[in-house]
Design an enzyme around this catalytic site. Structure first.
Site, PDB file in Angstrom:
ATOM      1  N   HIS A   1     -26.830  22.262  38.088  1.00 29.00           N
ATOM      2  CA  HIS A   1     -27.442  22.435  36.765  1.00 29.00           C
ATOM      3  C   HIS A   1     -28.165  23.783  36.734  1.00 29.00           C
ATOM      4  O   HIS A   1     -29.352  23.842  36.413  1.00 29.00           O
ATOM      5  CB  HIS A   1     -28.452  21.330  36.450  1.00 29.00           C
ATOM      6  CG  HIS A   1     -27.843  20.037  36.008  1.00 29.00           C
ATOM      7  ND1 HIS A   1     -28.568  18.856  35.954  1.00 29.00           N
ATOM      8  CD2 HIS A   1     -26.602  19.722  35.590  1.00 29.00           C
ATOM      9  CE1 HIS A   1     -27.782  17.895  35.524  1.00 29.00           C
ATOM     10  NE2 HIS A   1     -26.581  18.384  35.301  1.00 29.00           N
TER      11      HIS A   1
ATOM     12  N   HIS B   1     -16.665  11.538  31.350  1.00 29.80           N
ATOM     13  CA  HIS B   1     -17.838  12.354  30.978  1.00 29.80           C
ATOM     14  C   HIS B   1     -17.368  13.801  30.862  1.00 29.80           C
ATOM     15  O   HIS B   1     -16.584  14.265  31.687  1.00 29.80           O
ATOM     16  CB  HIS B   1     -18.884  12.178  32.084  1.00 29.80           C
ATOM     17  CG  HIS B   1     -20.117  12.999  31.986  1.00 29.80           C
ATOM     18  ND1 HIS B   1     -20.659  13.445  30.802  1.00 29.80           N
ATOM     19  CD2 HIS B   1     -20.958  13.445  32.959  1.00 29.80           C
ATOM     20  CE1 HIS B   1     -21.761  14.129  31.059  1.00 29.80           C
ATOM     21  NE2 HIS B   1     -21.960  14.152  32.352  1.00 29.80           N
TER      22      HIS B   1
ATOM     23  N   GLU C   1     -19.135  16.676  31.017  1.00 24.14           N
ATOM     24  CA  GLU C   1     -19.883  17.785  31.639  1.00 24.14           C
ATOM     25  C   GLU C   1     -18.949  18.562  32.570  1.00 24.14           C
ATOM     26  O   GLU C   1     -18.027  18.001  33.176  1.00 24.14           O
ATOM     27  CB  GLU C   1     -21.118  17.263  32.391  1.00 24.14           C
ATOM     28  CG  GLU C   1     -22.097  18.391  32.722  1.00 24.14           C
ATOM     29  CD  GLU C   1     -23.489  17.910  33.114  1.00 24.14           C
ATOM     30  OE1 GLU C   1     -23.688  16.690  33.269  1.00 24.14           O
ATOM     31  OE2 GLU C   1     -24.377  18.770  33.260  1.00 24.14           O
TER      32      GLU C   1
ATOM     33  N   ASP D   1     -21.416   9.601  36.615  1.00 22.62           N
ATOM     34  CA  ASP D   1     -22.668  10.066  37.237  1.00 22.62           C
ATOM     35  C   ASP D   1     -23.524   8.916  37.790  1.00 22.62           C
ATOM     36  O   ASP D   1     -24.222   9.090  38.799  1.00 22.62           O
ATOM     37  CB  ASP D   1     -23.507  10.838  36.214  1.00 22.62           C
ATOM     38  CG  ASP D   1     -23.036  12.272  36.031  1.00 22.62           C
ATOM     39  OD1 ASP D   1     -22.464  12.842  36.974  1.00 22.62           O
ATOM     40  OD2 ASP D   1     -23.237  12.811  34.931  1.00 22.62           O
TER      41      ASP D   1
ATOM     42  N   HIS E   1     -20.021  11.612  42.011  1.00 21.31           N
ATOM     43  CA  HIS E   1     -20.611  12.487  43.032  1.00 21.31           C
ATOM     44  C   HIS E   1     -20.917  11.653  44.276  1.00 21.31           C
ATOM     45  O   HIS E   1     -21.490  10.553  44.165  1.00 21.31           O
ATOM     46  CB  HIS E   1     -21.947  13.090  42.575  1.00 21.31           C
ATOM     47  CG  HIS E   1     -21.836  13.979  41.377  1.00 21.31           C
ATOM     48  ND1 HIS E   1     -21.225  15.204  41.399  1.00 21.31           N
ATOM     49  CD2 HIS E   1     -22.278  13.816  40.111  1.00 21.31           C
ATOM     50  CE1 HIS E   1     -21.292  15.770  40.210  1.00 21.31           C
ATOM     51  NE2 HIS E   1     -21.926  14.939  39.399  1.00 21.31           N
TER      52      HIS E   1
HETATM   53 FE1  FEO Z   1     -23.487  14.715  34.014  1.00 21.76          FE
HETATM   54 FE2  FEO Z   1     -22.039  15.048  37.116  1.00 21.76          FE
HETATM   55  O1  FEO Z   1     -22.316  15.430  35.308  1.00 21.76           O
END
Ligand code: FEO
Length: 396
Positions: free
Chosen positions: A23, A79, A81, A164, A225
């Site tokens: 991020h 998602h 992102e 996530d 992740h």
């Molecule tokens: Fe909200 Fe791993 O992205």
């Protein structure tokens, strides 16, 4: 390289050993991370999520080693992102008409980032996709961690692809959570919750309740992740439920910055006062200018109370404390107490300003705070000790 999970499912993601910042500069990933993508080969072939953009060529080339890309029937974007969708443009160059299943907000976020009119199929909670032996069910999970997020559930294998949620920023050659050091695993899982998920704790509780009511068996949770939860996946669900419920351990964290060590001396004596009053309280003393902000937020998350210290400088407080408070504000923590302290030479506004900021962060102030003019005297040291005792008493 792909890793087989079972007869139908493979991990085809990317392990990012080098990642130290996530991020932008917001999150320190000291143990790296991974972008987990999953390939399901049933009568139909499904790809769930991709990998971060810098690895798009590597991701697509590795995927080609596993499957003829033209055999992919459906892409599921849990998602939008960029860490999960970043390889989509490269992939879609090869298979431009493949349908992409995602939420309505997923269409917005993916279109908003890549400006492509791909073949989107919008889903809602409860929608299903039969792929042969198995049926996939979609569950919208807004704000875990973006408005577009959803989970995908695979029946018979009973796998929840949770994106996530339930993730950890860990790079590992292992695929499963039960194969790595449990101290690192749970520390990183909590750090991830505290830094990324905590602002949405109410949604976490509601989503877990919703999933429990669906009464679906879950044998495995495959997040986007880190490691896959294979043994007792309910354990991480229970932890999330606890973390989402105004979580606090018997801990007080002192966060300070210092110019000439006077505020540091105050911090250390306050810690002794807390411990003298209640030996059972775990006290952490952290210089915010010399420590990992991501780990610091995890300590704040675990604490009943935080004590924030800074000398007065230019009618304010030091910038590492300002940055830390801004990060804390964003977490929307509830049911936690706070106090402030600091040394000063003349104007001495820092404590008052810290109190105002701590209230804005949602903390209940324990007292008016403690100021010490110039270097602490013996009398000041006693005051700091008593200040610590008072804080400990207020946390019983
Ligand atoms: Fe909200 Fe791993 O992205």
């Amino acid at each position: 390289m792909a890793k087989k999970i079972n007869e139908y499912v493979k991990w085809v993601g990317k392990t990012d050993w080098e990642l130290k910042k996530f991020h932008g500069d917001e999150y320190n990933t000291i143990n790296g991370s991974s972008y987990n993508s999953y390939l399901i080969e049933d009568e139909k072939v499904v790809l769930i999520d991709t990998a971060w953009k810098p690895f798009d060529e590597e991701f697509v080339e590795n995927l080609k080693k596993e499957i003829d890309l033209n055999k992919i029937d459906y892409i599921i974007a849990n998602h939008g992102e960029v860490d999960h969708s970043g390889s989509l443009p490269k992939l879609m160059e090869e298979i431009p008409n493949t349908p992409i299943y995602c939420t309505a907000n997923g269409v917005k976020s993916i279109k908003g980032q890549y400006h492509k009119n791909w073949n989107f199929v919008t889903i809602k909670t409860g929608d299903t996709l039969n792929i042969g032996e198995h049926t996939l069910t979609f569950i919208e999970a807004p704000m875990l961690h973006w408005p577009d997020t959803m989970f995908t559930y695979m029946d018979k294998e009973n796998i929840l692809f949770s994106n996530d949620a339930f993730g950890q920023h860990i790079a590992s050659e292992s695929l499963y959570a039960d194969e790595i050091d449990s101290g690192v695993l749970y520390s990183e899982a909590l750090k991830y919750y505290a830094n990324i998920v905590a602002p949405f704790s109410m949604m976490v509780k509601n989503k877990i309740n919703e999933i429990l009511k669906m009464n679906i068996p879950i044998n495995m949770i495959c997040p986007s992740h880190g490691l896959i939860w294979r043994k007792n996946p309910e354990d991480i669900i229970n932890r999330y439920y606890k973390w989402a419920d105004n979580y606090a351990e018997n801990q007080i964290t002192i966060l300070y910055d210092t110019m000439w060590n006077d505020t540091r001396k105050m911090a250390e004596v306050i810690a002794k006062g807390i411990k003298a009053e209640n030996n059972k309280i775990d006290v952490k003393v952290i210089n915010t200018a010399k420590s990992d902000k991501t780990a610091n937020l995890a300590e704040v998350f675990k604490s009943k109370a935080i004590i924030v210290g800074s000398p007065t400088v230019n009618n304010g407080y030091l910038y590492s404390i300002a940055g830390t408070l801004e990060l804390i504000r964003g977490l929307k923590l509830k049911n936690k107490k706070a106090a402030s302290f600091g040394s000063y030479g003349w104007s001495g506004e820092a404590v008052k300003l810290l109190n105002e900021e701590l209230k804005k962060c949602g903390f209940t102030l324990i007292n008016e705070g403690l100021r010490c003019m110039w270097t602490p005297t013996e009398e000041n040291i006693k005051e700091c000790f008593e200040f610590g005792r008072e804080i400990a008493k207020s946390c019983e």
